[in-house]
Design a protein around this motif. Structure first.
Motif, PDB file in Angstrom:
ATOM      1  N   ILE A   1       0.549 -69.544  69.391  1.00 55.90           N
ATOM      2  CA  ILE A   1       1.794 -70.247  69.708  1.00 55.90           C
ATOM      3  C   ILE A   1       2.924 -69.224  69.740  1.00 55.90           C
ATOM      4  CG2 ILE A   1       3.422 -72.038  69.006  1.00 55.90           C
ATOM      5  CD1 ILE A   1       1.135 -73.508  67.663  1.00 55.90           C
ATOM      6  N   TYR A   2       3.641 -69.225  70.851  1.00 56.28           N
ATOM      7  CA  TYR A   2       4.726 -68.271  71.110  1.00 56.28           C
ATOM      8  C   TYR A   2       6.035 -69.039  70.948  1.00 56.28           C
ATOM      9  CZ  TYR A   2       7.233 -64.807  74.119  1.00 56.28           C
ATOM     10  OH  TYR A   2       8.080 -63.874  74.666  1.00 56.28           O
ATOM     11  N   ASP A   3       6.802 -68.721  69.892  1.00 55.39           N
ATOM     12  CA  ASP A   3       7.958 -69.556  69.548  1.00 55.39           C
ATOM     13  C   ASP A   3       9.256 -68.766  69.475  1.00 55.39           C
ATOM     14  OD1 ASP A   3       9.699 -71.483  68.704  1.00 55.39           O
ATOM     15  OD2 ASP A   3       8.939 -71.588  66.659  1.00 55.39           O
ATOM     16  N   PRO A   4      10.055 -68.783  70.542  1.00 51.22           N
ATOM     17  CA  PRO A   4      11.390 -68.199  70.485  1.00 51.22           C
ATOM     18  C   PRO A   4      12.460 -69.212  70.098  1.00 51.22           C
ATOM     19  CG  PRO A   4      10.854 -68.697  72.745  1.00 51.22           C
ATOM     20  CD  PRO A   4       9.687 -69.180  71.918  1.00 51.22           C
ATOM     21  N   VAL A   5      12.043 -70.440  69.755  1.00 54.26           N
ATOM     22  CA  VAL A   5      12.984 -71.548  69.557  1.00 54.26           C
ATOM     23  C   VAL A   5      13.276 -71.811  68.086  1.00 54.26           C
ATOM     24  CG1 VAL A   5      13.411 -73.992  70.016  1.00 54.26           C
ATOM     25  CG2 VAL A   5      12.191 -72.606  71.715  1.00 54.26           C
ATOM     26  N   GLY A   6      12.232 -71.891  67.260  1.00 48.97           N
ATOM     27  CA  GLY A   6      12.420 -72.195  65.840  1.00 48.97           C
ATOM     28  C   GLY A   6      12.770 -73.651  65.614  1.00 48.97           C
ATOM     29  N   GLY A   7      13.387 -73.940  64.463  1.00 48.66           N
ATOM     30  CA  GLY A   7      13.835 -75.292  64.161  1.00 48.66           C
ATOM     31  C   GLY A   7      12.707 -76.303  64.188  1.00 48.66           C
ATOM     32  N   ASP A   8      12.981 -77.469  64.773  1.00 46.14           N
ATOM     33  CA  ASP A   8      12.004 -78.551  64.816  1.00 46.14           C
ATOM     34  C   ASP A   8      10.750 -78.164  65.595  1.00 46.14           C
ATOM     35  OD1 ASP A   8      13.853 -80.030  63.408  1.00 46.14           O
ATOM     36  OD2 ASP A   8      14.542 -81.191  65.147  1.00 46.14           O
ATOM     37  N   VAL A   9      10.909 -77.299  66.592  1.00 49.13           N
ATOM     38  CA  VAL A   9       9.761 -76.868  67.394  1.00 49.13           C
ATOM     39  C   VAL A   9       8.757 -76.115  66.519  1.00 49.13           C
ATOM     40  CG1 VAL A   9       9.075 -75.244  69.212  1.00 49.13           C
ATOM     41  CG2 VAL A   9      10.895 -76.891  69.637  1.00 49.13           C
ATOM     42  N   PHE A  10       9.251 -75.246  65.656  1.00 47.25           N
ATOM     43  CA  PHE A  10       8.360 -74.541  64.723  1.00 47.25           C
ATOM     44  C   PHE A  10       7.658 -75.534  63.812  1.00 47.25           C
ATOM     45  CE2 PHE A  10       7.472 -72.783  60.569  1.00 47.25           C
ATOM     46  CZ  PHE A  10       6.825 -71.589  60.838  1.00 47.25           C
ATOM     47  N   ASP A  11       8.423 -76.473  63.263  1.00 49.76           N
ATOM     48  CA  ASP A  11       7.848 -77.444  62.321  1.00 49.76           C
ATOM     49  C   ASP A  11       6.687 -78.199  62.954  1.00 49.76           C
ATOM     50  OD1 ASP A  11       9.829 -76.655  60.552  1.00 49.76           O
ATOM     51  OD2 ASP A  11      11.125 -78.389  60.978  1.00 49.76           O
ATOM     52  N   GLU A  12       6.871 -78.631  64.204  1.00 48.08           N
ATOM     53  CA  GLU A  12       5.810 -79.382  64.867  1.00 48.08           C
ATOM     54  C   GLU A  12       4.648 -78.476  65.271  1.00 48.08           C
ATOM     55  OE1 GLU A  12       5.318 -82.859  68.307  1.00 48.08           O
ATOM     56  OE2 GLU A  12       7.312 -82.101  67.778  1.00 48.08           O
ATOM     57  N   SER A  13       4.938 -77.208  65.545  1.00 47.52           N
ATOM     58  CA  SER A  13       3.883 -76.260  65.913  1.00 47.52           C
ATOM     59  C   SER A  13       2.867 -76.093  64.792  1.00 47.52           C
ATOM     60  CB  SER A  13       4.491 -74.901  66.271  1.00 47.52           C
ATOM     61  OG  SER A  13       5.267 -74.977  67.444  1.00 47.52           O
ATOM     62  N   VAL A  14       3.364 -76.104  63.555  1.00 48.53           N
ATOM     63  CA  VAL A  14       2.478 -75.974  62.399  1.00 48.53           C
ATOM     64  C   VAL A  14       1.427 -77.086  62.398  1.00 48.53           C
ATOM     65  CG1 VAL A  14       2.437 -76.108  59.860  1.00 48.53           C
ATOM     66  CG2 VAL A  14       4.172 -74.730  61.017  1.00 48.53           C
ATOM     67  N   ARG A  15       1.775 -78.215  63.009  1.00 49.08           N
ATOM     68  CA  ARG A  15       0.880 -79.380  63.011  1.00 49.08           C
ATOM     69  C   ARG A  15      -0.116 -79.372  64.163  1.00 49.08           C
ATOM     70  NH1 ARG A  15       1.621 -81.549  57.955  1.00 49.08           N
ATOM     71  NH2 ARG A  15       3.827 -81.333  57.401  1.00 49.08           N
ATOM     72  N   CYS A  16       0.001 -78.410  65.066  1.00 51.89           N
ATOM     73  CA  CYS A  16      -0.941 -78.405  66.198  1.00 51.89           C
ATOM     74  C   CYS A  16      -1.466 -77.004  66.494  1.00 51.89           C
ATOM     75  CB  CYS A  16      -0.323 -79.032  67.448  1.00 51.89           C
ATOM     76  SG  CYS A  16       1.109 -78.170  68.115  1.00 51.89           S
ATOM     77  N   ILE A  17      -1.630 -76.204  65.462  1.00 48.09           N
ATOM     78  CA  ILE A  17      -2.201 -74.870  65.621  1.00 48.09           C
ATOM     79  C   ILE A  17      -3.652 -74.902  65.168  1.00 48.09           C
ATOM     80  CG2 ILE A  17      -1.435 -74.038  63.346  1.00 48.09           C
ATOM     81  CD1 ILE A  17      -0.925 -71.298  64.761  1.00 48.09           C
ATOM     82  N   ALA A  18      -4.479 -74.151  65.858  1.00 46.46           N
ATOM     83  CA  ALA A  18      -5.904 -74.128  65.560  1.00 46.46           C
ATOM     84  C   ALA A  18      -6.189 -73.322  64.294  1.00 46.46           C
ATOM     85  CB  ALA A  18      -6.676 -73.512  66.730  1.00 46.46           C
ATOM     86  N   PHE A  19      -7.349 -73.579  63.703  1.00 49.17           N
ATOM     87  CA  PHE A  19      -7.802 -72.728  62.601  1.00 49.17           C
ATOM     88  C   PHE A  19      -7.978 -71.306  63.137  1.00 49.17           C
ATOM     89  CE2 PHE A  19     -10.584 -70.809  59.517  1.00 49.17           C
ATOM     90  CZ  PHE A  19     -10.137 -71.340  58.308  1.00 49.17           C
ATOM     91  N   ASP A  20      -7.522 -70.322  62.360  1.00 46.90           N
ATOM     92  CA  ASP A  20      -7.495 -68.910  62.764  1.00 46.90           C
ATOM     93  C   ASP A  20      -6.461 -68.647  63.857  1.00 46.90           C
ATOM     94  OD1 ASP A  20      -8.346 -66.264  62.361  1.00 46.90           O
ATOM     95  OD2 ASP A  20      -9.706 -66.343  64.071  1.00 46.90           O
ATOM     96  N   GLY A  21      -5.526 -69.582  64.028  1.00 44.59           N
ATOM     97  CA  GLY A  21      -4.482 -69.403  65.024  1.00 44.59           C
ATOM     98  C   GLY A  21      -3.421 -68.417  64.579  1.00 44.59           C
ATOM     99  N   ARG A  22      -2.569 -68.010  65.543  1.00 41.52           N
ATOM    100  CA  ARG A  22      -1.484 -67.070  65.275  1.00 41.52           C
ATOM    101  C   ARG A  22      -0.183 -67.682  65.784  1.00 41.52           C
ATOM    102  NH1 ARG A  22      -6.290 -66.414  67.467  1.00 41.52           N
ATOM    103  NH2 ARG A  22      -5.786 -64.917  69.119  1.00 41.52           N
ATOM    104  N   LEU A  23       0.743 -67.951  64.868  1.00 38.09           N
ATOM    105  CA  LEU A  23       2.032 -68.539  65.223  1.00 38.09           C
ATOM    106  C   LEU A  23       3.046 -67.395  65.274  1.00 38.09           C
ATOM    107  CD1 LEU A  23       3.510 -71.783  63.574  1.00 38.09           C
ATOM    108  CD2 LEU A  23       4.743 -70.206  65.044  1.00 38.09           C
ATOM    109  N   LEU A  24       3.484 -67.056  66.479  1.00 36.10           N
ATOM    110  CA  LEU A  24       4.318 -65.874  66.707  1.00 36.10           C
ATOM    111  C   LEU A  24       5.794 -66.245  66.664  1.00 36.10           C
ATOM    112  CD1 LEU A  24       2.264 -64.421  69.700  1.00 36.10           C
ATOM    113  CD2 LEU A  24       1.980 -63.923  67.255  1.00 36.10           C
ATOM    114  N   ILE A  25       6.533 -65.605  65.778  1.00 35.06           N
ATOM    115  CA  ILE A  25       7.964 -65.875  65.614  1.00 35.06           C
ATOM    116  C   ILE A  25       8.738 -64.877  66.470  1.00 35.06           C
ATOM    117  CG2 ILE A  25       9.843 -66.196  63.972  1.00 35.06           C
ATOM    118  CD1 ILE A  25       7.329 -68.004  63.607  1.00 35.06           C
TER     119      ILE A  25
END
Length: 324
Positions: free
Chosen positions: A212-236
């Motif tokens: 997940i590629y996230d330049p937005v933060g805020g609520d978008v980050f919060d919801e991203s945590v709920r739809c990331i795969a196991f062994d996923g990479r959440l990029l800030i």
């Protein structure tokens, strides 16, 4: 020469305006460029109020990226000569008619790119490359979720993700903008104003997005945590929403994902050899016409406030460029 100068850090551009400055003379190792186009980036907006991590001494000229024609070279410069078409970056100084900067910060402009496209290329595509290749380890066949996909760094991530063989899901808050994003390669698009968690899960068979590629933060980050795969990479990448989010560390533990910070420019400063290799990779793509920035508008330097208002009002699809 004319230049867009920040004389005072103040809201609503109260301390920013066009000024007359002396024509810069290139020092040893420097090149002077007659600027043909300079790309607007979100940090430029933040710097007018002192809200970016880089805080130059006042007064300073805004602008991080440029393309133009060499018109003078300093002592010891052999890689460039007057008349060369070039592109590159400087942390400040690009919103002007001329700039003198180290020759090491420039490259020959790829013939495949216009001056406007070349000025808008470096930061966005370097961010996408370092994020997805170096920090995110995106693999062919994986699912990439790109937030803020209608902006410059988001569109670059969509293109790079497809080039790397990923399945790309792109989000934005505008259906109209998403039409452009899909036309530029996204496999699926989602309007975030209606939420995206359930649709991402449905598109991935319940697994979630691998990267997940996230330049937005805020609520978008919060919801991203709920739809990331196991062994996923959440990029800030950044926080264009204005809110810096937090995450309870039990979530990465339970769901087995990584939260990864990305500062593409700083990565190159910390690891110079790797930084040069990253730059070589993206500019080779440009030369081969594998990637190309989307230019939303070219705005005269004298109308700089209009360009900044476009960015502040989130009207842009791709990049806005100032033209001296």
């Amino acid at each position: 020469m004319k230049a867009l100068v920040v004389s005072e850090l103040a809201p609503d551009f109260a301390g920013t305006g066009i000024r007359d400055l002396p024509l810069p003379e290139p020092r040893a190792g420097e090149v002077r460029v007659a600027i043909r186009a300079a790309s607007l980036n979100f940090p430029d907006l933040l710097m007018t109020e002192g809200k970016y991590q880089l805080k130059p001494d006042l007064p300073f000229t805004l602008g991080m990226e440029l393309a133009g024609v060499v018109d003078a070279v300093g002592e010891g410069v052999t890689a460039f000569r007057p008349g060369d078409e070039v592109a590159g970056g400087s942390r400040i100084g690009a919103f002007a008619e001329h700039i003198a900067l180290p020759a090491a910060g420039l490259r020959k402009k790829p013939a495949a790119l216009s001056f406007a496209q070349a000025s808008a290329f470096g930061a966005a595509y370097l961010t996408a490359y370092v994020s997805l290749v170096i920090r995110g380890n995106l693999q062919p066949g994986e699912t990439l979720l790109v937030h803020g996909a209608s902006g410059g760094v988001g569109m670059a991530a969509v293109e790079v993700g497809k080039l790397l063989g990923a399945r790309v899901i792109a989000t934005s808050a505008s259906d109209e903008k998403l039409k452009t994003v899909q036309a530029r390669g996204a496999d699926h698009v989602i309007n975030v104003t209606r939420g995206f968690r359930e649709e991402v899960k449905a598109l991935t068979g319940g697994r979630g997005a691998d990267v997940i590629y996230d330049p937005v933060g805020g609520d978008v980050f919060d919801e991203s945590v709920r739809c990331i795969a196991f062994d996923g990479r959440l990029l800030i990448i950044g926080f264009t929403s204005g809110r810096i989010p937090t995450v309870s560390v039990n979530m990465p533990l339970i769901k087995g994902f990584s939260v990864v910070g990305v500062r593409a420019g700083e990565y190159g400063r910390q690891f110079p050899e790797k930084g040069r290799a990253n730059q070589d990779a993206i500019w080779k793509w440009a030369e081969e016409s594998k990637v190309k920035p989307c230019i939303h508008a070219q705005v005269p330097l004298a109308d700089w406030r209009c360009a900044f208002d476009m960015m502040r009002g989130r009207e842009i699809v791709g990049k806005v460029v100032l033209v001296p």
